[in-house]
Motif scaffolding. Structure first.
Motif, short mmCIF file in Angstrom:
data_model
loop_
_atom_site.label_atom_id
_atom_site.label_comp_id
_atom_site.label_asym_id
_atom_site.label_seq_id
_atom_site.Cartn_x
_atom_site.Cartn_y
_atom_site.Cartn_z
N VAL A 1 13.92 -9.23 -7.83
CA VAL A 1 12.86 -8.26 -8.81
C VAL A 1 12.41 -7.35 -9.10
O VAL A 1 11.39 -7.58 -8.12
CB VAL A 1 13.44 -9.42 -10.25
N THR A 2 12.52 -6.11 -9.44
CA THR A 2 11.31 -5.76 -9.45
C THR A 2 11.11 -4.76 -11.21
O THR A 2 12.56 -4.72 -11.40
CB THR A 2 11.65 -4.45 -8.59
N VAL A 3 10.65 -3.89 -11.65
CA VAL A 3 9.96 -4.06 -12.48
C VAL A 3 9.38 -2.50 -12.47
O VAL A 3 8.83 -2.56 -11.31
CB VAL A 3 9.33 -4.25 -13.75
N ASP A 4 9.48 -1.69 -13.20
CA ASP A 4 9.44 0.12 -13.06
C ASP A 4 7.47 -0.14 -13.35
O ASP A 4 7.44 1.38 -13.40
CB ASP A 4 10.07 0.91 -13.89
N VAL A 5 7.33 -0.36 -14.27
CA VAL A 5 6.31 -0.58 -14.65
C VAL A 5 5.70 -2.04 -14.57
O VAL A 5 6.40 -2.89 -15.86
CB VAL A 5 5.79 0.29 -16.29
N ALA A 6 4.81 -2.25 -14.19
CA ALA A 6 4.33 -3.48 -14.06
C ALA A 6 2.84 -3.89 -16.11
O ALA A 6 2.67 -2.77 -16.20
CB ALA A 6 2.74 -4.39 -13.44
N ASP A 7 3.24 -5.52 -15.95
CA ASP A 7 1.98 -5.63 -17.26
C ASP A 7 0.96 -5.94 -15.97
O ASP A 7 1.12 -6.49 -15.03
CB ASP A 7 2.57 -6.36 -17.97
N GLU A 8 0.35 -6.88 -16.81
CA GLU A 8 -1.12 -7.52 -16.61
C GLU A 8 -0.51 -8.62 -15.22
O GLU A 8 -1.03 -9.37 -14.65
CB GLU A 8 -2.24 -8.49 -17.76
N SER A 9 0.34 -9.56 -16.20
CA SER A 9 0.65 -11.03 -15.79
C SER A 9 1.78 -10.64 -14.73
O SER A 9 1.75 -11.55 -13.49
CB SER A 9 1.31 -11.49 -16.38
N TRP A 10 1.97 -9.87 -13.82
CA TRP A 10 3.19 -9.33 -13.21
C TRP A 10 2.23 -9.69 -11.94
O TRP A 10 2.32 -8.40 -11.34
CB TRP A 10 4.07 -8.17 -13.98
N ARG A 11 3.22 -10.55 -11.14
CA ARG A 11 3.13 -10.36 -9.95
C ARG A 11 4.08 -9.95 -8.36
O ARG A 11 3.92 -10.04 -7.38
CB ARG A 11 2.54 -11.44 -9.46
N GLY A 12 4.76 -9.24 -9.43
CA GLY A 12 6.63 -8.80 -7.90
C GLY A 12 6.21 -7.34 -7.98
O GLY A 12 5.56 -7.06 -8.33
N ASN A 13 7.41 -7.20 -7.63
CA ASN A 13 7.61 -6.30 -6.90
C ASN A 13 7.44 -4.96 -8.31
O ASN A 13 7.97 -5.02 -9.43
CB ASN A 13 9.24 -5.46 -6.64
N VAL A 14 7.17 -4.02 -8.42
CA VAL A 14 7.21 -2.66 -9.11
C VAL A 14 7.66 -1.43 -8.76
O VAL A 14 7.51 -1.34 -6.83
CB VAL A 14 5.28 -2.09 -9.57
N GLY A 15 8.75 -0.65 -8.94
CA GLY A 15 9.00 0.68 -8.74
C GLY A 15 11.08 0.45 -8.48
O GLY A 15 11.41 -0.68 -9.34
N VAL A 16 11.22 1.46 -9.20
CA VAL A 16 12.48 2.09 -9.43
C VAL A 16 13.70 0.55 -8.62
O VAL A 16 13.56 0.15 -7.56
CB VAL A 16 13.59 2.13 -9.06
N ILE A 17 14.76 0.29 -9.10
CA ILE A 17 16.04 -0.51 -8.53
C ILE A 17 16.17 -0.04 -6.81
O ILE A 17 15.61 -0.91 -5.55
CB ILE A 17 17.21 -1.05 -8.94
N THR A 18 16.17 0.88 -6.90
CA THR A 18 16.76 1.44 -5.13
C THR A 18 15.41 1.06 -4.21
O THR A 18 15.73 1.36 -3.32
CB THR A 18 16.71 3.12 -5.44
N THR A 19 14.16 1.11 -4.14
CA THR A 19 13.00 0.38 -3.76
C THR A 19 13.03 -0.38 -2.98
O THR A 19 12.60 -0.92 -1.90
CB THR A 19 11.55 0.78 -4.63
N LEU A 20 14.48 -1.66 -3.70
CA LEU A 20 14.61 -3.52 -2.93
C LEU A 20 16.05 -2.21 -1.51
O LEU A 20 15.41 -3.70 -1.19
CB LEU A 20 15.20 -3.64 -4.26
N PHE A 21 16.16 -1.74 -1.60
CA PHE A 21 17.17 -1.22 -0.45
C PHE A 21 16.42 -1.04 0.63
O PHE A 21 17.10 -1.41 1.59
CB PHE A 21 17.85 -0.26 -1.06
#
Lengths: 282, 342
Positions: free
Chosen positions: A180-200
């Motif tokens: 999973v990824t998010v375009d913009v993280a918040d303080e609680s987010w520990r995962g991937n940040v970036g548009v979905i194509t970054t997961l490829f």
């Protein structure tokens, strides 16, 4: 033509909805709720994963909504709805016990039988997870019939993530690669940040035996289809589901038309091979 | 099917006779304009005038039509509504008969639409041949709709003091039989009919500079043409072309609650692919936001998509859209421009 050649028709017309009762409402995010319905006559919806229904809020109107539940899971059905128009806002005001009208299921869903035996790469952007979930559930319920299962999911920010309990379950499974990824993280987010194509980047995909199923906003298709083509997938094994304004659902009203194609009849699920020459598609 | 002859002076009595059993619809004057309307007295019917503003499709597919009655709280099963009554459309022109064929296809394919089909099946169509072109805007000859072989129950062609009547269906034949004043056509009548048809054909000129069968290819080759931008800059997106078109059948569906606030009805109304919001979805995405794209979509429907779906062109060459267009977009000119001077 000669009127005698016209078909005989049921006067109980294609525009009459069946009554369904709202059994449960679950808040998903600030804007989306998950509604569980059952037909009053007890019959199952009988949908294929990826099909949609026309939902009536009587007195307000009718709107096309994709079915979010799999036919492999009981006689009720689920619709995940964002409050964005007249009908969807009316739904959001409803409490369990309320009655709606349902026509459908309509359209061509995902080709589950053709996918059997293959690896499945799911790519969901934002609300795209809603129709995709019906197929993910079907595949997970027949897990042994499929090869490797990968689920890539992206939203704008963590607060928009849907079906959080299920996401955690997918994450925990050994037989599912969930990212999973998010375009913009918040303080609680520990995962991937970036548009979905970054997961490829570095994602292992066997082009000989993988089906990619991509559902998201139009802008996502342009970039994600490029990624899966880059992995060597043939155009006929890249599936997408298109959002259009299916006003009637029965191939008449014209609102959902893409070039010469009525999405409510030929879609909403298409292969990229079918879409590449439809200039208005994506 | 047999050929019959009716004296022109007998048409009024025939209409009066038909009015006893049917609602009779035909071309009459309204505010100085020709329009299809319900005939209240036989003398109103004008079989020799043409170029109506709207088409007779409104009798099969009304501007507003109730589809459903419901309880707002869903306390009773919603009831489908199909309104239809016995009706005769007296004086439908060949172009409109061809257009009706197109609507028949659209509403009977895949998911038959009872609301259209019941009205259509309960109607008898009496066609009337044209004598000369309506004006410089009609181009039925180029679209292949100047002559129709089927789609009517009876078809009248004026010759001297008579109408020579082709019967298209047993129902049409029975109508004349029961009335009893039509006579069998003689050899001279057949000769006269052929002469009238020949003269008529000479009066109509080809408007397109190419065989219309080439139109889908010209459109396909011109998908990215700047012509659509030019037309988009002219077009006001008013939707008049859709309203007057005899083959446009797109619609919107809306709910209306009665004054008692507990019941309501769902109805459909004509819609227009030229309006900005036609292809817009709830999330705000608009798949034909540009006016030029919407103009192109309409021309492609008429000249390509409907042909692919139903085997005939969605345009019958009636010229109504040109007459209604505030900025003079004329399909004859557009089609000829597409040809590109090859």
């Amino acid at each position: 033509m000669d009127a005698r050649l016209l078909p005989t028709v049921d006067l109980d017309t294609i525009f009459r909805p069946r009554l369904a009762q709202l059994l449960n409402v679950e808040e998903m995010t600030a804007k989306e709720k998950l509604f569980t319905f059952q037909f009053k006559d007890g019959t199952p919806l009988g949908q294929d994963p990826g099909q949609f229904v026309e939902v009536s809020a009587f007195g307000i109107g009718e709107a096309p909504i994709s079915v979010s539940s799999s036919p492999t899971r009981g006689d009720t059905f689920e619709l995940c709805v964002r409050a964005v128009g007249n009908v969807t806002n009316a739904l959001h005001r409803m409490a369990p016990g309320a009655t709606v009208g349902i026509r459908g299921p309509f359209g061509r869903g995902f080709p589950v039988e053709e996918m059997r035996g293959r690896n499945v790469l799911f790519v969901a952007g934002g609300l795209g997870l809603v129709p995709l979930r019906s197929l993910i559930h079907a595949v997970l319920d027949m897990r042994q019939d499929f090869g490797a299962v990968t689920i890539l999911y992206g939203t704008k920010n963590p607060s928009e993530l849907l079906f959080r309990n299920e996401l955690a379950q997918w994450e925990a499974r050994d037989d599912v690669d969930y990212q999973v990824t998010v375009d913009v993280a918040d303080e609680s987010w520990r995962g991937n940040v970036g548009v979905i194509t970054t997961l490829f980047r570095g994602l292992p995909v066997d082009p000989r035996n993988t089906v990619a199923v991509i559902v998201g906003p139009p802008v996502m298709y342009r970039f994600v289809i490029r990624e899966v083509l880059g992995k060597g997938l043939p155009m006929g094994r890249i599936l997408v589901s298109l959002e259009r304004r299916m006003k009637c659902g029965v191939g008449k009203c014209g609102h959902c038309q893409i070039n010469g194609v009525y999405v409510c009849q030929k879609g909403p699920v298409f292969t990229y091979a079918e879409l590449r020459n439809l200039q208005e598609a994506i | 099917m047999p050929l019959k002859v009716i004296e022109k002076r007998d048409v009024e009595p025939l209409v009066r006779h038909l009015m006893e059993r049917f609602q009779v619809v035909g071309i009459k004057k309204k505010d100085g304009k020709n329009t299809y309307g319900v005939i209240e007295s036989p003398a109103e019917l004008r079989l020799d005038s043409c170029a109506t503003i709207t088409s007779p499709k409104k009798y099969f597919f009304p501007q507003r039509e109730t589809l459903l009655q419901f309880a707002v709280d869903g306390s009773w099963e919603p009831q489908a509504v199909v309104e239809a009554q016995p009706r005769i459309i007296f004086g439908m022109r060949p172009c409109d008969i061809a257009a009706t064929w197109m609507l028949d296809m659209a509403f009977s394919e895949v998911n038959p639409d009872a609301n259209y089909l019941e009205k259509r099946k309960r109607a008898l169509i009496i066609g009337v041949d044209c004598k000369e072109p309506c004006d410089e805007y009609c181009f039925c000859k180029s679209m292949g709709t100047l002559e129709v072989e089927t789609g009517y129950d009876l078809f009248f062609t004026a010759a001297d003091d008579t109408y020579i009547v082709r019967t298209g269906t047993p129902e049409g034949e029975a109508l004349l039989e029961e009335w009893g004043k039509a006579r069998e056509a003689l050899y001279e009548d057949r000769v006269k009919l052929r002469a009238v048809q020949r003269e008529k054909d000479e009066r109509f000129k080809e408007a397109l500079e190419f065989d219309v069968e080439e139109l889908p290819r010209f459109l396909e080759d011109s998908y990215r043409s700047l012509l659509w931008d030019v037309l988009g800059e002219k077009c006001l997106s008013c939707g008049s072309c859709n309203l007057v078109c005899p083959t446009c059948y797109c619609f919107n569906v809306l709910d209306e609650v009665k004054l008692n606030l507990s019941e309501g009805e769902r109805y459909r109304v004509w819609d227009s692919c030229q309006l900005e919001g036609f292809a817009k979805v709830a999330t705000g995405e608009n798949f034909r936001e540009r006016r030029g794209d919407r103009v192109r979509h309409r021309f492609f429907r008429k000249g390509k998509y409907m042909k692919e779906m139903f085997g005939r062109f969605g345009c019958v060459g009636c010229g109504r859209c040109t007459r209604a267009c505030l900025v003079h977009i004329n399909p004859i000119e557009v089609y000829n421009q597409l040809k590109g001077g090859e």
